[in-house]
Design a protein around this motif. Structure first.
Motif, short mmCIF file in Angstrom:
data_model
loop_
_atom_site.label_atom_id
_atom_site.label_comp_id
_atom_site.label_asym_id
_atom_site.label_seq_id
_atom_site.Cartn_x
_atom_site.Cartn_y
_atom_site.Cartn_z
N PRO A 1 0.90 -1.23 0.02
CA PRO A 1 -0.08 0.08 0.04
C PRO A 1 0.79 1.29 -0.05
O PRO A 1 0.34 2.24 -0.29
N SER A 2 2.20 1.20 0.45
CA SER A 2 2.91 2.31 0.65
C SER A 2 3.56 2.91 -0.86
O SER A 2 4.16 2.10 -1.35
N ALA B 1 5.94 5.13 -1.20
CA ALA B 1 7.18 4.98 -0.85
C ALA B 1 7.99 3.72 -1.36
O ALA B 1 8.90 3.59 -1.78
N ALA B 2 7.28 2.54 -0.59
CA ALA B 2 7.82 1.40 -0.95
C ALA B 2 7.81 0.90 -2.41
O ALA B 2 8.72 0.33 -2.78
N ARG B 3 6.70 1.39 -3.06
CA ARG B 3 6.73 1.09 -4.47
C ARG B 3 7.64 1.72 -5.26
O ARG B 3 8.22 1.48 -6.22
N GLN B 4 7.75 2.92 -5.00
CA GLN B 4 8.97 3.77 -5.45
C GLN B 4 10.30 3.22 -5.24
O GLN B 4 11.12 3.33 -6.05
N ALA B 5 10.50 2.77 -4.14
CA ALA B 5 11.86 2.27 -3.81
C ALA B 5 12.10 0.95 -4.66
O ALA B 5 13.16 0.53 -5.09
N ALA B 6 11.07 0.21 -4.67
CA ALA B 6 11.20 -0.83 -5.77
C ALA B 6 11.69 -0.47 -7.37
O ALA B 6 12.34 -1.17 -7.85
N ALA B 7 10.96 0.62 -7.79
CA ALA B 7 11.13 0.88 -9.01
C ALA B 7 12.69 1.64 -9.18
O ALA B 7 13.26 1.37 -10.04
N GLU B 8 12.89 2.14 -7.88
CA GLU B 8 14.18 2.85 -7.97
C GLU B 8 15.50 1.71 -8.01
O GLU B 8 16.64 1.72 -8.39
N ALA B 9 15.13 0.45 -7.52
CA ALA B 9 15.93 -0.49 -7.26
C ALA B 9 16.32 -1.10 -8.62
O ALA B 9 17.52 -1.44 -9.21
N ILE B 10 15.22 -1.14 -9.51
CA ILE B 10 15.63 -1.54 -10.96
C ILE B 10 16.30 -0.63 -11.65
O ILE B 10 17.30 -0.65 -12.44
N ASN C 1 2.11 0.24 -10.08
CA ASN C 1 0.90 0.54 -9.70
C ASN C 1 0.38 0.17 -8.37
O ASN C 1 1.30 -0.72 -7.64
N GLY C 2 -0.88 0.09 -7.90
CA GLY C 2 -1.39 0.03 -6.76
C GLY C 2 -1.33 -1.61 -6.64
O GLY C 2 -1.58 -2.08 -5.44
#
Length: 326
Positions: free
Chosen positions: A205-206, A208-217, A231-232
């Motif tokens: 749901p977060s 910030a967590a979704r953004q962190a996953a994208a930034e890891a890529i 996305n959600g």
């Protein structure tokens, strides 16, 4: 320090980029004229969509899609075609090569070694640095689609539209999303996957967590590529330039051919002396029999006769090589 190693094998050339003892990037190149960068003489065999798309036919009878297509060209016209995507194997209906009309001089495609640049040729004798770095494991992952990483696993699925990764594991969802994103980025690079790629991460749901996953890529996958946000529902899409078939496509959609070429590599490096006997499933033996030039080249390289033994009890990937004298 990262180092490219190249093997000019029988039936294929292969290359690996090794860093800290592991493969971070790999490539396989099969023989053929319709490779990206080649400029070949052809004729416009058919116009599919006037002013947009047609079919080029080359001197050896092979064909490629022409797109875009100038409206002034008529069917039968002599053209020069630059290959921009090699044929892509697929079950049932392989994707044809793609080309564009050009005025450039005729030329062959650059070889794998020319594309990579600075590299070392890996000899067929001595320590097997490909195996030491995990070559067989890479091919096994490409064939099965099952890729483990600390805390979880990826399941890679090939479709005509895109390559899909499903992330699963026992870590908390936010941690698993980041770890899975990193594992996907590494796999995309290791297997030279291009085109459209979908990644199904755990739902978190977060934002910030979704953004962190994208930034890891972003941190692990070299540019150029484009991607969406996560996305959600945890889904992210990546698009990379697609000029060649990925290693999973080469392995999964031509299992007998991939197994035959792997056996040729083993036979060239097999210890011992005297004739080599290659035992394999009948479809694999059939591939070798249809390519006598491969067997002739193997015999020349090892200085011995090559024998084929079909064994219906063997699985496609379960062939064996035996030397007459150990």
């Amino acid at each position: 320090m990262a180092e490219w190693l190249i093997e000019e094998g029988i039936g294929e050339s292969r290359a690996i980029l090794v860093e800290d003892g592991a493969i971070v990037e790999a490539a396989i190149e099969l023989p053929g004229a319709l490779r990206p960068g080649a400029v070949l003489a052809a004729r416009l065999a058919a116009i599919l969509i006037p002013g947009r798309r047609g079919i080029a036919r080359f001197e050896d009878g092979s064909e490629a899609l022409v797109e875009p297509l100038r409206g002034t060209l008529a069917e039968g016209a002599a053209i020069r075609a630059e290959i921009v995507r090699e044929p892509i194997p697929e079950p049932g209906r392989p994707k044809p090569a793609k080309c564009i009309v050009t005025e450039a001089p005729l030329r062959p495609a650059p070889t794998l070694r020319e594309r990579i640049g600075k590299s070392s040729i890996h000899p067929p004798v001595g320590p097997d640095r490909f195996e030491e770095a995990g070559w067989s494991e890479l091919l096994e992952e490409a064939a099965s689609g099952e890729i483990a990483f600390p805390g979880g696993a990826l399941r890679m699925s090939l479709t005509p539209a895109m390559t899909l990764f499903d992330v699963d594991g026992a870590l908390p969802p936010a941690e698993l999303a980041i770890a899975g994103a990193r594992a996907c980025a590494r796999a995309i690079r290791r297997f030279s996957i291009g085109g459209s790629i979908g990644i199904d991460l755990p739902t978190v749901p977060s934002k910030a967590a979704r953004q962190a996953a994208a930034e890891a890529i972003d941190a692990l996958l070299p540019q150029p590529f484009e991607r969406t946000a996560v996305n959600g529902f945890g889904f992210l899409q990546i698009v990379r330039r697609r000029e060649r078939a990925s290693i999973p496509e080469l392995v999964q959609w031509d299992q007998a051919g991939a197994a035959a070429r792997a056996l040729l590599r083993r036979a060239e490096r097999a210890p011992g002396a005297g004739p080599r006997t290659i035992s394999a499933a009948p479809p694999v033996i059939s591939v070798l029999g249809r390519n006598p030039e491969w067997l002739e080249e193997l015999g020349r390289r090892i200085g011995a006769q090559v024998r084929l033994r079909p064994d219906p009890a063997l699985a496609i990937a379960a062939g064996d090589v035996q030397s007459a004298h150990s």
